[in-house]
Design a protein around this motif. Sequence first.
Motif, short mmCIF file in Angstrom:
data_model
loop_
_atom_site.label_atom_id
_atom_site.label_comp_id
_atom_site.label_asym_id
_atom_site.label_seq_id
_atom_site.Cartn_x
_atom_site.Cartn_y
_atom_site.Cartn_z
N ARG A 32 -2.65 13.88 32.42
CA ARG A 32 -2.71 14.44 31.14
C ARG A 32 -2.85 13.41 30.27
NH1 ARG A 32 2.64 15.53 28.81
NH2 ARG A 32 4.24 14.32 30.11
N VAL A 55 -0.25 18.25 34.42
CA VAL A 55 -0.28 19.36 33.16
C VAL A 55 0.83 20.16 33.32
CG1 VAL A 55 -1.62 20.75 31.85
CG2 VAL A 55 -2.41 18.64 32.63
N ASN A 103 -6.44 19.21 28.35
CA ASN A 103 -5.55 19.16 29.16
C ASN A 103 -5.40 20.39 29.91
OD1 ASN A 103 -4.81 16.44 28.88
ND2 ASN A 103 -3.06 17.03 27.35
#
Length: 480
Positions: free
Chosen positions: A39, A438, A28
């Motif tokens: 993610r 993310v 990630n």
Amino acid sequence: MTSTFHGLELGKRALVAQQAALSTTGHNVANANTIGYTRQRIEMQVTNPISNAGLQLGTGVEAHKLVRLREEYLDVQLRGENKNLGYWEAKSDAFTKIEELMNEPSDEALAYTLDEFWKGWQDLSNSADSAAARSVVRQRGVAVTETFNHILNSLNLMQSDLKNVVGTKTSEINSLSKQIGNLNDQIGRLVPNKYEPNDLYDQRDVLVDRLSKLVNVKVTPAANGMVDVSVGGELLVSGRTANTLTVGYDNTSGLVDPAEIKIAGKTISLESGELLGRIESYGILGGESKSTIPTMKDNINNLAMTFVNAVNSIHENGLNLDNINGVSSTKLPFFIGTSAQDLKVNPEIMKSLNLIAAANEETSGQSSTGNGKNALDIANIKMDGSLQFLGSTSTMDEFYRNIIGQLGVDSQEAQRMKDNSEVSVQQVENRRLSISGVSLDEEMANMIKFQQAYNAAARMVTVMDQCLEKVINGMGRVGL
């Protein structure tokens, strides 16, 4: 009684699970700035317990599933807004280019050139026998014709460029469909074998998002993780198969024929998207009200030919210096041409200023070189409210102002809709990123959490190792 090595197995499972979670967190972080990346998260679950004397002894944890944190509803909403953005960007681009071409108001634009032309005839009416005034009229006539020529040639070139753009966008759509089909094929091979090809899903979603800006798409799930993509009610992508979209043109008008917009030979209906915006800007058969450039060309041509006919009608009824002096009885039109594109001042007038008809027959039937009544009549065309333009009656100034005014209104509307669509797309994208994007802060916190869990599991393995070492090497050695 449980196995002596039960604690080691439990610790090993914990190490493997936390290591998988750490690897996912690192993945990630590495893709924090990757466009289209979603993610991921490891879902952990308790392993099956062991029954021992009526007790359920836990056996630890396992990484159950690697999931993408994505909301399908937001994908659908984004793609719906995306097609509107693509459509209005294309329309706004076309209107902006036409506005730049018309360049109103300015000293180089058509309105100013026409005004100077009328002023030239007004001045000639006061000095009908002046060679200088006649030369000014001729040169300003040349300026008018060159301006009309430039506008039509530029519109034709713009239309030709748009035809190339339509072809390019069509090829891009077909390329995207092939790439989606290829990804479907890869995904379809992995999913039955219990793999989670999340990165392939991301790549496919990026392609579908790009496609949704070009045409109106509908995405439906298919077998083994694949998707079907339909456009206008027909399948553009069906599992591993990518069909071809084609755009055809009417042989007579050269405009896009809606009946010839097809997928795999079946006619489709485009509702929105950049491709439709480009097609409408270029010109679509039966959709004249939405055909941007053809409408402008028709308006300019109608203005030019109404202007030419009005000037020529009066000019051919007047008297030039050769007529007055008995040199010739020939009366010529001031302009020649069949459209704004080939309009020009009569070549004979370009050779001789004497052929400009500034005079008319006086009441006595005689005319003189100082008679500028015909020139005045031509100058007064500017305010003639009986001219016919596309079924309506108005002056030349009013009709041209209406053309420019409508262009401004349409351009402003397209720009407003484009801005609104951009805001809508950005809002949906922000909501999608809040779920799928993310967050480095969150990933750092997760990394510490998984690291500590990994350290604790490793410590447990060490303790169990010490216990086993004592059992194996220390027991049964009493007194030593």
